[in-house]
Design a protein around this motif. Structure first.
Motif, PDB file in Angstrom:
ATOM      1  N   PHE A  16       0.857  -1.186   0.000  1.00 14.48           N
ATOM      2  CA  PHE A  16       0.000   0.000   0.000  1.00 14.48           C
ATOM      3  C   PHE A  16       0.892   1.235   0.000  1.00 14.48           C
ATOM      4  O   PHE A  16       1.835   1.332   0.793  1.00 14.48           O
ATOM      5  N   TYR A  31      -6.750   0.692   3.882  1.00 12.54           N
ATOM      6  CA  TYR A  31      -7.059  -0.725   4.044  1.00 12.54           C
ATOM      7  C   TYR A  31      -7.673  -0.971   5.422  1.00 12.54           C
ATOM      8  O   TYR A  31      -7.486  -0.190   6.368  1.00 12.54           O
ATOM      9  N   SER A  86      -8.855   1.405  -1.057  1.00 16.15           N
ATOM     10  CA  SER A  86      -8.247   2.607  -1.641  1.00 16.15           C
ATOM     11  C   SER A  86      -9.115   3.264  -2.708  1.00 16.15           C
ATOM     12  O   SER A  86      -8.952   4.454  -3.002  1.00 16.15           O
ATOM     13  N   ASP A  99      -3.299   5.210  -0.041  1.00 18.19           N
ATOM     14  CA  ASP A  99      -4.036   3.944  -0.019  1.00 18.19           C
ATOM     15  C   ASP A  99      -4.635   3.697   1.368  1.00 18.19           C
ATOM     16  O   ASP A  99      -4.052   4.073   2.393  1.00 18.19           O
ATOM     17  N   LYS A 143     -11.144   8.282   1.745  1.00 16.44           N
ATOM     18  CA  LYS A 143      -9.889   9.024   1.677  1.00 16.44           C
ATOM     19  C   LYS A 143     -10.090  10.450   2.194  1.00 16.44           C
ATOM     20  O   LYS A 143      -9.270  10.965   2.969  1.00 16.44           O
ATOM     21  N   ASP A 162      -8.528  -4.080   0.796  1.00 20.53           N
ATOM     22  CA  ASP A 162      -8.096  -2.855   0.133  1.00 20.53           C
ATOM     23  C   ASP A 162      -9.316  -1.963  -0.126  1.00 20.53           C
ATOM     24  O   ASP A 162     -10.244  -2.346  -0.835  1.00 20.53           O
TER      25      ASP A 162
END
Length: 264
Positions: free
Chosen positions: A48, A54, A110, A52, A116, A108
């Motif tokens: 990552f 997770y 991302s 990114d 984000k 994941d």
């Protein structure tokens, strides 16, 4: 360095860093701010990078490797989810976890833009959170969960699964996970046994004590990899040894020569 907060953790490392014990004792949502984080659950390995995100599961074996960037340190931000709060939210949702579902060790996330944006917003609260603003930390915990479940409600099967492991096939588990650097009580817990029951069942299956078996199994794998041309520095940590000197001493005691002297 790392700020050890109850719920929200900001980490910073200037050199390559591996976690000590490779056991995840909490559910957590993390974002890499700079540098790289490599995760390896024994079956899947993924790197990552900056930006990114997770999710990692509680009660799992997982190897972490943190690498700084060429011109920056490694930085990350993690939200650890408190079991008591998860129990309350699970009850409010009237949600039942299917224990038979085999969820991944890490997920994941991302590709989810709003996660984000949320994680980046937490950087603005760093001073408050580092000064133990408990109310704000709890609020952000719940906000993170609402965003997670709003994206994919099936993630509740991962986050709400905080029950103790049930009894599983010990032989199959140990043959798969012997290279993880964890204590015997962790192996016992993950196989659904007390430490005494684990040692008793282990001796019946393998005919020896677990500590002795783990060392021999790791050393046998090390010799195999070295004979295949692997470098000592590339294998000892992956096989569960804490440092090179411990590995070299044990290898020489077992095989009569230092690992660096092994004839290919």
């Amino acid at each position: 360095m790392s700020e050890n907060l109850d719920y929200i953790n900001y980490s910073c490392y200037f050199t390559v860093f591996r976690e000590g014990e490779q056991f995840v004792s909490y559910n957590a949502l993390s974002m890499v701010i700079s540098g790289e984080m490599e995760l390896n659950d024994g079956e899947h390995r993924k790197v990552f990078k900056s930006g990114d995100i997770y999710l990692v599961r509680k009660n799992q074996l997982l190897k972490f490797l943190k690498r700084p960037g060429e011109e920056s340190e490694f930085k990350s931000l993690s939200i650890r989810f408190d079991d008591e709060m998860l129990k309350q939210m699970k009850a409010q949702d009237h949600f039942e976890v299917d224990e038979k579902v085999r969820n991944p060790v890490f997920v994941d996330l991302s590709s989810i833009p709003h996660l984000k944006y949320f994680m980046e917003s937490l950087l603005q609260y760093q001073d408050l959170l580092e000064n133990r603003s408990l109310e704000l930390a709890l609020l952000k915990q719940k906000e993170a969960l609402l965003l997670l479940f709003g994206h994919d409600e099936s993630l509740k099967n991962i986050v709400y699964d905080i029950s103790d492991p049930y009894k599983i096939n010990l032989e199959e588990f140990m043959l798969k996970n012997y290279h993880f650097n964890v204590k015997l009580d962790r192996f016992a817990y993950l196989t659904g046994r007390s430490l005494a029951a684990f040692k008793r069942d282990f001796a019946k299956i393998f005919g020896t004590a677990p500590g002795k078996w783990l060392l021999q199994k790791r050393l046998q794998e090390a010799r195999y990899l070295l004979e295949k041309g692997k470098k000592v520095s590339d294998i000892y940590l992956d096989l569960g040894f804490e440092d090179l000197s411990h590995f070299s001493f044990a290898f020489k005691k077992q095989f009569g020569l230092a690992p660096s002297k092994l004839v290919l």
